[in-house]
Motif scaffolding. Sequence first.
Motif, PDB file in Angstrom:
ATOM      1  N   HIS A  80       7.381  28.963 -72.241  1.00  0.00           N
ATOM      2  CA  HIS A  80       8.492  28.146 -72.757  1.00  0.00           C
ATOM      3  C   HIS A  80       9.800  28.653 -72.173  1.00  0.00           C
ATOM      4  N   ASN A  81      10.836  27.833 -72.286  1.00  0.00           N
ATOM      5  CA  ASN A  81      12.185  28.253 -71.925  1.00  0.00           C
ATOM      6  C   ASN A  81      12.727  29.187 -73.002  1.00  0.00           C
ATOM      7  N   GLY A  82      13.683  30.023 -72.658  1.00  0.00           N
ATOM      8  CA  GLY A  82      14.345  30.860 -73.659  1.00  0.00           C
ATOM      9  C   GLY A  82      13.494  32.057 -74.046  1.00  0.00           C
ATOM     10  N   VAL A 119      19.525  30.812 -65.783  1.00  0.00           N
ATOM     11  CA  VAL A 119      19.462  29.460 -65.197  1.00  0.00           C
ATOM     12  C   VAL A 119      19.546  28.413 -66.307  1.00  0.00           C
ATOM     13  N   ASN A 120      18.761  28.605 -67.357  1.00  0.00           N
ATOM     14  CA  ASN A 120      18.747  27.624 -68.444  1.00  0.00           C
ATOM     15  C   ASN A 120      20.068  27.597 -69.210  1.00  0.00           C
ATOM     16  N   ALA A 121      20.698  28.771 -69.397  1.00  0.00           N
ATOM     17  CA  ALA A 121      21.983  28.813 -70.124  1.00  0.00           C
ATOM     18  C   ALA A 121      23.066  28.096 -69.326  1.00  0.00           C
ATOM     19  N   ALA A 122      22.992  28.204 -67.992  1.00  0.00           N
ATOM     20  CA  ALA A 122      24.022  27.588 -67.153  1.00  0.00           C
ATOM     21  C   ALA A 122      23.815  26.081 -67.003  1.00  0.00           C
ATOM     22  N   ILE A 123      22.539  25.651 -66.940  1.00  0.00           N
ATOM     23  CA  ILE A 123      22.271  24.239 -66.612  1.00  0.00           C
ATOM     24  C   ILE A 123      22.045  23.369 -67.856  1.00  0.00           C
ATOM     25  N   ASN A 124      21.196  23.839 -68.760  1.00  0.00           N
ATOM     26  CA  ASN A 124      20.688  22.929 -69.796  1.00  0.00           C
ATOM     27  C   ASN A 124      21.770  22.397 -70.737  1.00  0.00           C
ATOM     28  N   PRO A 125      22.571  23.274 -71.400  1.00  0.00           N
ATOM     29  CA  PRO A 125      23.549  22.702 -72.324  1.00  0.00           C
ATOM     30  C   PRO A 125      24.628  21.864 -71.632  1.00  0.00           C
ATOM     31  N   GLN A 154      22.596  14.388 -64.478  1.00  0.00           N
ATOM     32  CA  GLN A 154      21.517  15.071 -63.752  1.00  0.00           C
ATOM     33  C   GLN A 154      21.991  16.473 -63.372  1.00  0.00           C
ATOM     34  N   ASN A 155      21.029  17.347 -63.086  1.00  0.00           N
ATOM     35  CA  ASN A 155      21.387  18.743 -62.760  1.00  0.00           C
ATOM     36  C   ASN A 155      22.366  18.810 -61.585  1.00  0.00           C
ATOM     37  N   GLY A 156      22.198  17.914 -60.610  1.00  0.00           N
ATOM     38  CA  GLY A 156      23.001  17.971 -59.391  1.00  0.00           C
ATOM     39  C   GLY A 156      24.497  17.829 -59.621  1.00  0.00           C
ATOM     40  N   GLN A 194      21.074  27.503 -56.551  1.00  0.00           N
ATOM     41  CA  GLN A 194      19.866  27.081 -55.819  1.00  0.00           C
ATOM     42  C   GLN A 194      19.035  26.136 -56.687  1.00  0.00           C
ATOM     43  N   VAL A 195      18.917  26.487 -57.986  1.00  0.00           N
ATOM     44  CA  VAL A 195      18.120  25.628 -58.889  1.00  0.00           C
ATOM     45  C   VAL A 195      18.833  24.286 -59.078  1.00  0.00           C
ATOM     46  N   ILE A 196      20.161  24.323 -59.208  1.00  0.00           N
ATOM     47  CA  ILE A 196      20.909  23.055 -59.346  1.00  0.00           C
ATOM     48  C   ILE A 196      20.627  22.162 -58.135  1.00  0.00           C
ATOM     49  N   ALA A 198      18.003  22.418 -55.953  1.00  0.00           N
ATOM     50  CA  ALA A 198      16.577  22.064 -55.834  1.00  0.00           C
ATOM     51  C   ALA A 198      16.156  21.020 -56.861  1.00  0.00           C
ATOM     52  N   THR A 199      16.864  20.966 -57.992  1.00  0.00           N
ATOM     53  CA  THR A 199      16.479  20.022 -59.059  1.00  0.00           C
ATOM     54  C   THR A 199      17.589  18.985 -59.271  1.00  0.00           C
ATOM     55  N   SER A 200      18.342  18.683 -58.207  1.00  0.00           N
ATOM     56  CA  SER A 200      19.564  17.874 -58.379  1.00  0.00           C
ATOM     57  C   SER A 200      19.289  16.490 -58.992  1.00  0.00           C
ATOM     58  N   PHE A 227      16.773  15.382 -64.693  1.00  0.00           N
ATOM     59  CA  PHE A 227      17.495  15.558 -65.952  1.00  0.00           C
ATOM     60  C   PHE A 227      16.894  16.788 -66.621  1.00  0.00           C
ATOM     61  N   SER A 228      17.718  17.711 -67.057  1.00  0.00           N
ATOM     62  CA  SER A 228      17.187  18.938 -67.658  1.00  0.00           C
ATOM     63  C   SER A 228      16.460  18.605 -68.961  1.00  0.00           C
ATOM     64  N   SER A 229      15.627  19.530 -69.389  1.00  0.00           N
ATOM     65  CA  SER A 229      14.865  19.298 -70.622  1.00  0.00           C
ATOM     66  C   SER A 229      15.812  19.114 -71.812  1.00  0.00           C
ATOM     67  N   MET A 230      16.956  19.816 -71.807  1.00  0.00           N
ATOM     68  CA  MET A 230      17.862  19.688 -72.960  1.00  0.00           C
ATOM     69  C   MET A 230      18.616  18.352 -72.927  1.00  0.00           C
TER      70      MET A 230
HETATM   71  O1  PAF Z   1      14.687  23.160 -68.700  1.00  0.00           O
HETATM   72  C1  PAF Z   1      14.744  22.638 -67.578  1.00  0.00           C
HETATM   73  O2  PAF Z   1      15.048  21.434 -67.433  1.00  0.00           O
HETATM   74  C2  PAF Z   1      14.407  23.452 -66.355  1.00  0.00           C
HETATM   75  O3  PAF Z   1      14.039  24.748 -66.786  1.00  0.00           O
HETATM   76  C3  PAF Z   1      15.505  23.527 -65.298  1.00  0.00           C
HETATM   77  C4  PAF Z   1      15.203  24.679 -64.349  1.00  0.00           C
HETATM   78  C5  PAF Z   1      16.867  23.712 -65.889  1.00  0.00           C
HETATM   79  C6  PAF Z   1      15.470  22.312 -64.403  1.00  0.00           C
HETATM   80  O4  PAF Z   1      15.823  21.135 -65.032  1.00  0.00           O
END
Ligand code: PAF
Length: 305
Positions: A104-106, A190-196, A204-206, A246-248, A250-252, A255-258
Amino acid sequence: MALSSSTQSALSWVIVGRGAIGLLAAARLQQAGYTATLWLKQPDAVQLKFTDLKQQSQHRILRPQPTDTAIQRVLVPVKAYDVLNAVAQLVPFLANDAQLVISHNGIIPIEPLLALLRPAQGLWFLSTSQAAYKPAAHHVVHTGEGKSYITKLTASDSDDNQTIAAMSAALGPVNVVSDIYPMRWLKLAVNAAINPLTAIENCQNGQLAQPQYRAQISALTTEVCQVAAALGYPMDPANTLQTVYQVISATSDNFSSMQQDIQAGRQTEIVAICGYICQQAAQLQLAVPANQQMLNQILAKTTTS
Ligand code: PAF
């Protein structure tokens, strides 16, 4: 619970839930010759459409796990807030030496999980960067080739190679590590920076590559590095920030899970992500205002919507 004396074979895995990573794992296990059954609240067979990295689709039938057969091997890829409950519900159906892999995340406390298990039952943690999403309830698309790290949290035994081989088929390539926490802290950053942020901006992440998010992403990441370092997991802020970007990239298109959880009105993993960082920081008397702000904003969204 009266379980028959039969247990699953070494090539049988139970997957809990119907999340994207779990369905990806189930489809890939079947492809590799394993039997994969599902453990669902409503035990229906799932006719899964699986689209692989080459964008080739195939259909696979995933049957529900019978409740009269002791479960030998189970992957629990559920949301952080559901793990304890999912494992508690599985316990009466587990073989005495069952192997459970959680993913899981977190970060959540591990002790309540260990307290549920019998001495010969094994608990593993798998951290994955495999990317998958579900355009429909029973369609999973493998969108990005990642890799996974796995560790056994309980004592090792001779049977461990079978679990590692199966997880390599499901979510590999897999690296076996003795301490998974450096990987988990990196994923936490990565999750703290992108998801919220993607959930708040509903993007989208990008979109986070744009300069207006730079200071906030840098602050979130630096705080995670400070907390991790104080706990004995040194993380270089510049390298960590580079990984985040890099993750932003690669997953541009993802949509993040959050972001998806907020849009669907579901509970989020914020407590296991920014909440965990804030809780650890409080114990260390460190200030983490950027993570605290994300925690407050996401909690406010979920409690008011
Ligand atoms: O939770 C997610 O969505 C993923 O772990 C991640 C890496 C942020 C990509 O969307």
